[in-house]
Scaffold this motif. Structure first.
Motif, short mmCIF file in Angstrom:
data_model
loop_
_atom_site.label_atom_id
_atom_site.label_comp_id
_atom_site.label_asym_id
_atom_site.label_seq_id
_atom_site.Cartn_x
_atom_site.Cartn_y
_atom_site.Cartn_z
N ILE A 19 0.82 -1.20 0.00
CA ILE A 19 0.00 0.00 0.00
C ILE A 19 0.86 1.27 0.00
CG2 ILE A 19 -1.72 1.31 1.32
CD1 ILE A 19 -2.74 -1.51 2.34
N ASP A 20 1.81 1.35 0.95
CA ASP A 20 2.58 2.61 1.00
C ASP A 20 3.58 2.71 -0.15
OD1 ASP A 20 3.96 0.56 2.35
OD2 ASP A 20 5.04 1.95 3.63
N ASP A 21 4.00 1.55 -0.69
CA ASP A 21 4.83 1.59 -1.91
C ASP A 21 4.03 2.21 -3.05
OD1 ASP A 21 7.24 -0.67 -1.42
OD2 ASP A 21 5.39 -1.08 -0.35
N GLY A 34 8.52 -9.01 -0.59
CA GLY A 34 8.48 -8.42 0.76
C GLY A 34 7.05 -8.43 1.24
N ASN A 35 6.38 -7.30 1.11
CA ASN A 35 4.96 -7.25 1.50
C ASN A 35 4.19 -8.37 0.83
OD1 ASN A 35 5.07 -4.89 3.11
ND2 ASN A 35 5.04 -3.62 1.26
N VAL A 36 4.49 -8.57 -0.45
CA VAL A 36 3.89 -9.67 -1.22
C VAL A 36 4.99 -10.31 -2.06
CG1 VAL A 36 1.54 -8.70 -1.36
CG2 VAL A 36 3.25 -8.00 -3.04
N THR A 51 -0.98 -7.05 6.79
CA THR A 51 -0.91 -5.59 6.82
C THR A 51 -1.44 -4.96 5.54
OG1 THR A 51 1.18 -5.93 8.00
CG2 THR A 51 0.68 -3.68 7.34
N HIS A 52 -1.14 -5.61 4.41
CA HIS A 52 -1.42 -4.97 3.11
C HIS A 52 -2.59 -5.61 2.35
CE1 HIS A 52 2.17 -2.32 3.08
NE2 HIS A 52 2.59 -3.21 3.95
N GLY A 53 -3.19 -6.65 2.93
CA GLY A 53 -4.32 -7.30 2.28
C GLY A 53 -3.86 -8.43 1.36
N ALA A 88 14.96 2.64 -2.51
CA ALA A 88 14.63 1.25 -2.15
C ALA A 88 13.53 1.25 -1.09
CB ALA A 88 15.87 0.54 -1.63
N LEU A 89 12.40 0.67 -1.44
CA LEU A 89 11.23 0.74 -0.56
C LEU A 89 10.83 -0.62 0.02
CD1 LEU A 89 9.10 3.07 -2.90
CD2 LEU A 89 10.63 3.75 -1.03
N GLY A 90 11.67 -1.61 -0.22
CA GLY A 90 11.37 -2.95 0.29
C GLY A 90 12.63 -3.56 0.90
N GLY A 94 10.43 -1.44 16.90
CA GLY A 94 10.21 -2.02 15.58
C GLY A 94 8.74 -2.17 15.25
N ASN A 95 8.48 -2.75 14.06
CA ASN A 95 7.09 -3.07 13.73
C ASN A 95 6.91 -4.56 13.43
OD1 ASN A 95 8.31 -3.10 11.24
ND2 ASN A 95 7.07 -1.47 10.33
N CYS A 96 8.01 -5.33 13.59
CA CYS A 96 7.90 -6.79 13.45
C CYS A 96 8.30 -7.49 14.74
CB CYS A 96 8.81 -7.28 12.34
SG CYS A 96 8.09 -6.94 10.77
N ALA A 127 12.82 -4.74 15.49
CA ALA A 127 13.07 -4.87 14.05
C ALA A 127 11.97 -4.27 13.19
CB ALA A 127 13.25 -6.34 13.68
N GLU A 128 12.42 -3.57 12.17
CA GLU A 128 11.51 -3.00 11.16
C GLU A 128 11.33 -4.02 10.04
OE1 GLU A 128 10.59 -1.52 7.35
OE2 GLU A 128 12.61 -2.18 7.91
N PHE A 129 10.17 -4.02 9.38
CA PHE A 129 9.81 -5.07 8.42
C PHE A 129 10.84 -5.28 7.30
CE2 PHE A 129 7.77 -6.50 4.46
CZ PHE A 129 7.28 -7.73 4.87
N ASN A 130 11.18 -4.26 6.53
CA ASN A 130 12.04 -4.47 5.36
C ASN A 130 13.37 -5.11 5.75
OD1 ASN A 130 10.20 -3.38 3.56
ND2 ASN A 130 11.08 -1.31 3.66
N TYR A 131 13.96 -4.63 6.85
CA TYR A 131 15.28 -5.14 7.24
C TYR A 131 15.15 -6.49 7.96
CZ TYR A 131 17.45 -0.65 5.93
OH TYR A 131 17.92 0.45 5.24
N ASN A 168 5.00 4.87 5.27
CA ASN A 168 6.46 4.93 5.36
C ASN A 168 7.14 5.32 4.05
OD1 ASN A 168 6.76 3.38 8.12
ND2 ASN A 168 5.38 2.15 6.88
N ASP A 169 6.81 4.60 3.00
CA ASP A 169 7.62 4.66 1.78
C ASP A 169 7.64 6.02 1.07
OD1 ASP A 169 8.41 2.06 2.18
OD2 ASP A 169 6.89 1.19 0.88
N PRO A 170 6.53 6.76 1.03
CA PRO A 170 6.59 8.06 0.32
C PRO A 170 7.61 9.02 0.93
CG PRO A 170 4.31 7.44 0.76
CD PRO A 170 5.17 6.46 1.49
C1 BDR Z 1 7.98 -1.01 5.47
O1 BDR Z 1 7.48 -2.33 5.46
C2 BDR Z 1 6.44 -2.45 4.53
O2 BDR Z 1 5.33 -3.05 5.08
C3 BDR Z 1 6.14 -1.07 4.01
O3 BDR Z 1 5.82 -1.13 2.63
C4 BDR Z 1 7.39 -0.30 4.27
O4 BDR Z 1 8.29 -0.39 3.19
C5 BDR Z 1 7.66 -0.38 6.80
O5 BDR Z 1 8.22 -1.10 7.84
#
Ligand code: BDR
Ligand code: CA
Length: 323
Positions: free
Chosen positions: A13-15, A38-40, A81-83, A120-122, A155-157, A161-165, A238-240
């Motif tokens: 979604i945010d991508d 990543g997200n999908v 998160t993204h459906g 890089a957004l993922g 983090g969010n995971c 930890a943040e999701f992408n990393y 996040n991504d924008p």
């Molecule tokens: C990041 O993870 C994804 O879910 C979002 O698209 C964003 O890139 C935020 O943690």
């Protein structure tokens, strides 16, 4: 002069919002979009990028599927998160057309022949694979702005930890350890401040039109997720911010530091930001710590809905709405 960029993403979604912002930004010459899982997964990500390109009338931009699994870990996606479709169950029809693969080779080809940067957004799987495949060409890349990681923010995971990393920490480690390219980490410390609140979503809805409808419909699921997950009203986009920062560094402040990442165990995916210089190593990245979120949101809405700028300003400047 326009800056040549490749947008590496996992839409998401945010991508999708970041792609819309990038397409509406005259400073950018988007050479192509590369997809990372990543997200999908890669195929769904490719379909979603094409949906955005069709919406924006930019089907001339090619989309290349890149790496479909992380370097070491098993792929974990984020349909929660993204459906199921990756775009908030908006279920816009598939665009179809030829499916292109070879995202990593596309990045390297462009790095060899032109002055490019990457937003890089993922997860960094495509980026690390390009680096490992041809380090010399990779290091010709001018700049990488990466949404990912966290410094002081939780983090969010996991707690840290943040999701992408977190999806591909080994890829992040490769980039931190081996790349010579200027690197900016646009982490949760700054992106958490970017909340598309119900008032902004209502404003977008009132503006109307195809792009507005798309944004309202893809963010609905994301808003519900944020409420369930953390009692946030609205959704963190996040991504924008990575796109905005790439265009104009004055949106955020940060500092150069040595960066590392935890690649296994309980803290997997945690970014280690050596603010105290404990490791005595040369800085390898810029970590963003502060953001002017109001300036960002004005920029974001103003770019996407250029023709409605007067209405946007009228609403935002009215103190009643707390925007
Ligand atoms: C990041 O993870 C994804 O879910 C979002 O698209 C964003 O890139 C935020 O943690
Ligand atoms: Ca993303």
């Amino acid at each position: 002069m326009k800056r040549k960029v490749i947008i590496d993403c996992d839409p998401g979604i945010d991508d999708a919002l970041a792609l819309i912002l990038a397409i509406n930004s005259p400073e950018l010459d988007i050479l192509g979009i590369t997809i990372v899982s990543g997200n999908v997964n890669g195929k769904k990500g490719e379909e979603n990028a094409k949906k955005v390109l069709k919406l924006m009338g930019r089907e001339d931009i090619d989309v290349y599927i890149g790496e479909e699994i992380p370097l070491v870990r098993k792929l974990i996606t984020a349909e929660d998160t993204h459906g199921g479709d990756g775009l908030g169950e908006s279920n816009y029809p598939k665009v179809g057309g030829q499916v292109l693969y070879g995202g990593v080779d596309f990045i390297l080809e462009k790095a060899k022949s032109e002055e490019i940067s990457i937003i890089a957004l993922g997860p960094l799987t495509n980026i690390a694979t390009a680096l490992n495949r041809d380090e010399e060409s990779f290091n010709k890349i001018k700049e990488i702005v990466s949404m990912g990681g966290a410094f002081k923010s939780h983090g969010n995971c996991s707690q840290v930890a943040e999701f992408n990393y977190w999806v591909d920490p080994d890829a992040v480690k490769e980039v931190f350890d081996k790349s010579n390219v200027k690197f900016t980490m646009v982490g949760l410390d700054v992106t958490r401040e970017i909340v598309l609140t119900p008032n902004y979503i209502e404003l977008i809805k009132q503006i109307g039109g195809d792009v507005a409808e798309f944004i309202v419909s893809i963010t609905r699921f994301y808003v519900d997720f944020h409420w369930e997950q953390e009692r946030t009203l609205g959704c963190v986009i996040n991504d924008p911010l990575a796109v905005a920062y790439f265009i104009d560094n004055s949106f955020c402040k940060g500092f150069m530091t040595y960066l590392d990442i935890v690649t296994d165990g309980i803290a997997i995916g945690q970014t280690l930001v050596d603010v105290g210089d404990f490791y005595r190593k040369a800085p390898n990245g810029l970590v963003l710590t502060d953001v002017d979120s109001k300036k960002f949101i004005r920029f974001f809405l103003g770019r996407i809905f250029k023709d409605n700028i007067k209405d946007i300003e009228k609403v935002i400047n009215n103190n009643k709405y707390g925007m």
